[in-house]
Structures are given as C-alpha cells and as structure tokens.
Design a protein around this motif. Structure first.
Motif, short mmCIF file in Angstrom:
data_model
loop_
_atom_site.label_atom_id
_atom_site.label_comp_id
_atom_site.label_asym_id
_atom_site.label_seq_id
_atom_site.Cartn_x
_atom_site.Cartn_y
_atom_site.Cartn_z
N MET A 124 0.86 -1.19 0.00
CA MET A 124 0.00 0.00 0.00
C MET A 124 0.89 1.23 0.00
O MET A 124 2.10 1.13 0.16
N ASP A 125 0.29 2.40 -0.19
CA ASP A 125 1.03 3.64 0.00
C ASP A 125 1.30 3.84 1.48
O ASP A 125 0.47 3.50 2.33
N GLU A 126 2.46 4.41 1.81
CA GLU A 126 2.85 4.61 3.21
C GLU A 126 1.77 5.37 3.97
O GLU A 126 1.37 6.47 3.57
N PHE A 127 1.32 4.78 5.08
CA PHE A 127 0.26 5.35 5.92
C PHE A 127 -0.98 5.71 5.10
O PHE A 127 -1.73 6.63 5.45
N ALA A 128 -1.18 5.02 3.97
CA ALA A 128 -2.34 5.23 3.08
C ALA A 128 -2.31 6.60 2.40
O ALA A 128 -3.33 7.08 1.94
N ALA A 152 5.07 -0.89 -20.65
CA ALA A 152 5.32 0.04 -19.55
C ALA A 152 4.55 -0.40 -18.30
O ALA A 152 3.39 -0.79 -18.37
N ALA A 153 5.23 -0.33 -17.15
CA ALA A 153 4.60 -0.70 -15.88
C ALA A 153 3.60 0.38 -15.49
O ALA A 153 3.90 1.58 -15.52
N LEU A 154 2.39 -0.05 -15.10
CA LEU A 154 1.33 0.89 -14.74
C LEU A 154 1.03 0.83 -13.25
O LEU A 154 1.26 -0.18 -12.59
N THR A 155 0.49 1.93 -12.73
CA THR A 155 0.07 1.96 -11.33
C THR A 155 -1.23 1.18 -11.16
O THR A 155 -2.10 1.23 -12.03
N PRO A 156 -1.39 0.49 -10.02
CA PRO A 156 -2.69 -0.12 -9.72
C PRO A 156 -3.59 0.85 -8.97
O PRO A 156 -4.69 0.49 -8.56
N GLY A 157 -3.12 2.11 -8.80
CA GLY A 157 -3.85 3.07 -7.97
C GLY A 157 -3.41 2.96 -6.52
O GLY A 157 -2.58 2.12 -6.17
N GLY A 158 -3.95 3.84 -5.69
CA GLY A 158 -3.56 3.83 -4.28
C GLY A 158 -4.64 4.44 -3.42
O GLY A 158 -5.58 5.03 -3.93
N SER A 159 -4.55 4.31 -2.11
CA SER A 159 -3.45 3.66 -1.44
C SER A 159 -3.56 2.15 -1.39
O SER A 159 -2.57 1.46 -1.13
#
Length: 496
Positions: A124-128, A152-159
């Motif tokens: 996850m993203d740090e501390f959401a 290209a590597a894509l983001t899965p979104g966050g957090s």
C-alpha cells in the motif's frame, strides 16, 4: 476444478458448500499464484503456514453440523494497514519496522471469526497517503494490466494498490482495503475490480493504523458486486471499542441484490463535468446513465454546488488529522528508532527517527497539517475547511431530500497511468486523481466503483455510485444492475 484462485467469493462459497472443493485446495491455489507473482510486489508479508492452518479449521467447520458463515474457508489478502496478531503490520512505513501487534483489528477479527483465511499482508502507499502505490517502503506495486502493445509498468492506484493488484491478478479471492479520500474506489477503477467504501461508522476503525480519523473507512475489494455484498456483511457491525462505530443492525446485503431498480432516481451532478475530462470518461459516464435508464431508473440532473471546494478542503483536513495521528511515531515505544550520536538528547532522537522513518509524501502531509493547525492559521485554514465540509455534506443531503436514490459519477479522471509518470510533477497533479472521490469521504457517504468499460488502450475504466447514508444494500443493488448491464468481463493478460 482448475484455476481455483480465479473464483470469486460467491462461486467459491457455493463450491465449498457442495463439497466440490476444500478450503485447503483454494488456499493452496492462491499461495501458488502468489509465489509466481513476485513481479507485481502486491504481497509483502506472506503467511502460508497460518493460511493452511486456518483453511484446515474452516474445512472442519464446513463439515460440522452447524451451518458455517458465508466467508468460511475463503482466502483473502489483508491490507498492511490492518493490525494482525503476531504478523508484521507496518502501514508500508519504515517507522513501523518490526512492529508485531499483540491484538487483532476488529475487521480482521470479524473475518477470521467467520472462518476466512489470511494469505498475507498487502502492499500500500505509506500510511495510506498516495494515489499510485509509489510511496511504500516495500517499493512500488505494479498493476497486472498493460496498455495494448506496450510493456510500460502501470500503477494499480492507491493507497490500496496491493489489494487491487492482488484481486485483479487472482492472487486472492478478495481483499480488505481502506478509503480516506478514494483509496478503495480509485484502485478498483484502475484494475477492473469492485470496491465499496461504506458509510463512515459502518465498519470499525479499531486496530487500523490511522491516517485521518474522521475520513478513514474500511471496505472490501472484490471481483464482483455480489462478492462485495458478501464480504461487507461480515466486515460491518457495531464495535464498542470504536466510538465512531454505528450501533445499527447489518442487513443481509446479498439478499438485497435483485437487480430491480425500476423507479429509482439517479442523479448526475453537473459540477462533476470538469474541463479537460477525457472524452472516453465522458462517454463512459453517459453510457452508464443510459444503462441505468434502460434498467428502469429515472436519470435527473442535480447540483452539488460546493464540489469545487472539496479537494482544497480535503487536503487541509486530512493532513491536519494525519499530523495529529502520526505524532505518536517518535521512536520511544515501538517501531524504528534512529541511531544517536554521543551527546544527542531526546529532541535529536525525535528529529532523526521521524526524518528516517517517514517517506517524502508523509513528511509533506505532516508538515502541511502542522502548518494549518498552528495558532496563526487554524481559523484561516482548518476551521474554514471544516465549514466547507459541512456545506459539501449539505449538498448531498439536499439532493437525497429531493428524492435522489443514488448519484452516478466517474470514479477517476483517467485510466491508470504509468509508474513514475507523475514523479517529477507538482504533487497537486497527483492529488487531482481524487477529484471524484473525496467528496464522499467528506460527507461520510457510501460509494462504490464498478468496472464498466475499457479505454482505447485496453485499460479498465470504472463508474462510481454514491448512496444515501446507511443504505449500502440499496447502493449495492443499483451497482449490481449497472454491473449486469455493463457486462464487464475483461481480465489482464498474464505477463508476470
């Protein structure tokens, strides 16, 4: 049965009940998928021994005379924000390195009490704090999706990026997520999965590492709306340990999935039509409205006039609460403590520990939050943002009072972007990913993201439905009707 990890919760539950499959077989299929998916970096603390132990106990329970709960024997991934007894719970931050809780969060306790199986903890993203899963101490999560003809590597979104990637890649049957400003719904939209943020207070926050206490809410991330209804029914409920937890009965959300939305009034907020919104998102939105109209709903234009103030208000309130919540991480009692030089005192220990332990995005938000809470600026920023929040909440109340049953909006302003694409840009550009989702947290409402189409490059796009407070069952039923009409079945091609 082959490819057991590709089942959803409802299918797996029914197969377990019939005796066609065991929880151990389901769990082993998921553990095998996790081992082969290191490139995604979704699971960060694997718990195979615990998973198989829980699976064996679930199988014994399923064979027993009493009817087992719906979640019994179903393998899940747990976001690293949930404290899990004896298992590292770091909130993806260096400052919580080595932290092993001696207690279970209420949500995970409810799930495990119902017989669910924990495969491990998810990145996850740090501390959401983030919209792309690039702020984690464990490194970036990579989406299982790829643009057509592009590696290209894509983001899965966050957090909740690890949760979204794991569900989309069939590493688990479902996962827990948390949503402070869109952290369940945005990654669900980016990965072609379903994510629901319940009404604030529907799920206990006890044992979930806090980001912004008046906004945080746990919810399920699943492969279908039915699965979301099943899992939310187990996660939700009153908890005396959480003073913000609502003492309300939890209905049978799955039983409310009739798909009948005839006569329902669906609002389309004109303020969400923003300059620069891609044509694909506009088309997705109008197609979604047409699907609901064809299903018998009435589509009406509504106004949520204070929408334009939502992002600024959110990015004052959330960092202010984060600044307060994260003050406890000081190296004194648990987690990371910096090495001190001779002559260093307690002040140097605090400074060095926090400088080393927190990543750049967390530091930025803590500093913003401390600034808006400081004596000279408290009224100018924090109090004003709280007043704006009240106005945003009233906008929704007025719409619901006028007879609107749910509100349809895009979930995100675009499809998933590439990892690193926003690294050198103004952080506000990243924050704009939350433009359609933060209002729901500020107003404490339930919201769900449903995958409804693909963009020109073959990436998933989602629509968001916002419901009346405490009426998740009705919201899930509207989402179910949308899901049935959209018929989204796309899956990422396996490259990892």
């Amino acid at each position: 049965m082959s490819d057991l990890n590709k089942l959803g919760l409802a299918e797996a539950r029914d197969a377990l009940r019939k005796g066609d499959v065991t929880s151990v077989e389901l769990t082993e299929a998921c553990l095998g998928a996790i081992e082969g998916a290191g490139a995604l970096n979704a699971f960060v603390h694997k718990t195979p021994e615990l998973a198989l132990e829980q699976a064996k106990a679930a199988d014994a329970r399923l064979k027993g005379s009493e009817e087992a709960p719906a979640m019994c024997g179903l393998p899940l991934g747990i976001k690293d924000l949930f404290c899990t007894k004896g298992v590292p719970s770091q909130a993806a931050s260096r400052i919580l390195e080595g932290f092993l809780p001696q207690y279970e969060s209420t949500v995970t306790q409810k799930l495990f009490g119902a017989g669910a199986v924990m495969l491990g903890k998810l990145n996850m993203d740090e501390f959401a704090m983030g919209s792309s899963n690039e702020t984690s101490t464990y490194g970036d999560v990579t989406s299982p999706w790829r643009r057509a003809g592009d590696d290209a590597a894509l983001t899965p979104g966050g957090s909740s990026g690890g949760s979204a990637a794991a569900v989309a890649a069939d590493l688990c049957l479902a996962a827990t997520g948390t949503d402070t400003g869109g952290s369940i719904r945005q990654p669900a939209a980016f990965t072609g999965t379903v994510g629901i943020k319940p009404t604030y207070g529907r799920c206990s926050r006890w044992g979930i590492v806090a980001f912004a206490s008046s906004l945080d809410q746990a919810g399920p991330m699943t492969k279908s709306v039915r699965d979301a209804a099943i899992m939310l029914g187990t996660m939700a409920g009153h908890d005396p340990k959480d003073s913000t937890s609502a003492d309300l009965a939890v209905p049978d959300f799955e039983a409310m999935l009739t798909g009948d939305i005839k006569g329902k009034k669906i609002g389309i907020p004109r303020e969400y039509r923003m300059d620069g919104t891609p044509a694909e998102i506009e088309k997705l939105w109008s197609d979604g409205a047409a699907m609901l109209r064809d299903a018998g709903a009435e589509i009406v234009d509504i106004s949520l006039p204070h929408t334009k103030y939502a992002l600024p208000a959110y990015y004052v309130i959330a960092p202010a609460e984060a600044s307060s919540n994260l003050a406890r991480y000081d190296g004194v009692r648990y987690g990371h403590r910096a090495k001190l030089a001779v002559g260093d005192g307690i002040t140097e220990m605090y400074e060095k520990t926090r400088a080393e332990g927190f990543g750049a995005e967390v530091q930025r938000r803590v500093m913003v939050g401390t600034y808006v809470l400081s004596a000279g600026f408290y009224d100018a920023y924090y109090n004003r943002a709280r007043k704006v929040r009240t106005l945003i909440k009233k906008d929704f109340e007025d719409a619901f009072a006028a007879g609107v049953d749910a509100i349809l909006t895009p979930a995100t302003p675009s499809a998933a972007f590439g990892l690193g694409e926003m690294a050198d840009t103004d952080p506000v550009k990243m924050y704009l990913n939350d433009v359609f989702t933060v209002t729901v947290n500020l107003a404490g409402l339930p919201g769900i993201s449903v995958p409804t189409g693909l963009d020109a490059q073959g990436l998933p796009l989602g629509l968001q439905l916002i419901g009346r407070p405490w009426e998740e069952g009705d919201l899930l039923n509207t989402a179910y009707a949308l899901e049935q009409a959209a018929g989204f079945v796309a899956k990422p091609g396996k490259w990892w």
